[in-house]
Design a protein around this motif. Structure first.
Motif, mmCIF file in Angstrom:
data_model
loop_
_atom_site.group_PDB
_atom_site.id
_atom_site.type_symbol
_atom_site.label_atom_id
_atom_site.label_comp_id
_atom_site.label_asym_id
_atom_site.label_seq_id
_atom_site.Cartn_x
_atom_site.Cartn_y
_atom_site.Cartn_z
ATOM 1 N N GLN A 78 0.836 -1.191 0.000
ATOM 2 C CA GLN A 78 0.000 0.000 0.000
ATOM 3 C C GLN A 78 0.874 1.246 0.000
ATOM 4 N N PRO A 79 0.422 2.319 -0.645
ATOM 5 C CA PRO A 79 1.179 3.569 -0.589
ATOM 6 C C PRO A 79 1.242 4.086 0.845
ATOM 7 N N SER A 80 2.270 4.859 1.143
ATOM 8 C CA SER A 80 2.514 5.271 2.529
ATOM 9 C C SER A 80 1.367 6.072 3.131
ATOM 10 N N HIS A 81 0.577 6.775 2.346
ATOM 11 C CA HIS A 81 -0.545 7.522 2.932
ATOM 12 C C HIS A 81 -1.646 6.597 3.456
ATOM 13 N N CYS A 82 -1.568 5.299 3.122
ATOM 14 C CA CYS A 82 -2.530 4.309 3.623
ATOM 15 C C CYS A 82 -2.044 3.619 4.897
ATOM 16 N N ILE B 278 -0.286 8.675 13.174
ATOM 17 C CA ILE B 278 -0.164 9.452 11.940
ATOM 18 C C ILE B 278 -0.134 8.504 10.753
ATOM 19 N N THR B 279 -0.209 9.053 9.561
ATOM 20 C CA THR B 279 -0.085 8.228 8.361
ATOM 21 C C THR B 279 1.379 8.134 7.959
ATOM 22 N N GLY B 280 1.686 7.144 7.143
ATOM 23 C CA GLY B 280 3.064 6.903 6.737
ATOM 24 C C GLY B 280 3.709 8.065 6.012
ATOM 25 N N ASP B 281 2.954 8.792 5.208
ATOM 26 C CA ASP B 281 3.552 9.912 4.482
ATOM 27 C C ASP B 281 3.798 11.124 5.383
ATOM 28 N N GLU B 282 3.247 11.117 6.602
ATOM 29 C CA GLU B 282 3.502 12.191 7.566
ATOM 30 C C GLU B 282 4.688 11.869 8.474
ATOM 31 N N ALA B 283 5.111 10.626 8.488
ATOM 32 C CA ALA B 283 6.123 10.170 9.438
ATOM 33 C C ALA B 283 7.525 10.610 9.040
ATOM 34 N N THR B 284 8.308 10.957 10.043
ATOM 35 C CA THR B 284 9.736 11.195 9.884
ATOM 36 C C THR B 284 10.427 10.172 10.774
ATOM 37 N N LEU B 285 11.161 9.262 10.153
ATOM 38 C CA LEU B 285 11.796 8.181 10.897
ATOM 39 C C LEU B 285 13.274 8.478 11.111
ATOM 40 N N SER B 286 13.796 8.004 12.211
ATOM 41 C CA SER B 286 15.220 8.186 12.507
ATOM 42 C C SER B 286 16.064 7.029 11.969
ATOM 43 N N TYR B 287 15.445 6.198 11.155
ATOM 44 C CA TYR B 287 16.119 5.054 10.549
ATOM 45 C C TYR B 287 15.613 4.876 9.134
ATOM 46 N N ARG B 288 16.383 4.168 8.321
ATOM 47 C CA ARG B 288 16.041 3.945 6.920
ATOM 48 C C ARG B 288 15.300 2.619 6.777
#
Length: 50
Positions: free
Chosen positions: A27-31, A37-47
């Motif tokens: 699924q696309p990150s906004h899903c 929060i949604t995936g497209d809003e997330a800022t992760l400290s890891y790859r």
């Protein structure tokens, strides 16, 4: 993973593995939803490598 799912279906539900079809769609990150929060809003400290 597919083998384990099929074997679990057979063992627990008496469904023959030849009668199981598994399809995984990314699924696309906004899903996505996590941490409120949604995936497209997330800022992760890891790859994440997909």
């Amino acid at each position: 993973m597919y083998r384990k799912l099929s074997n679990t279906f057979e063992r627990n539900l008496a469904i023959n593995p030849v009668d199981v079809e598994i399809t995984i769609l990314e699924q696309p990150s906004h899903c996505w939803g996590f941490r409120g929060i949604t995936g497209d809003e997330a800022t992760l400290s890891y790859r994440v490598n997909l």
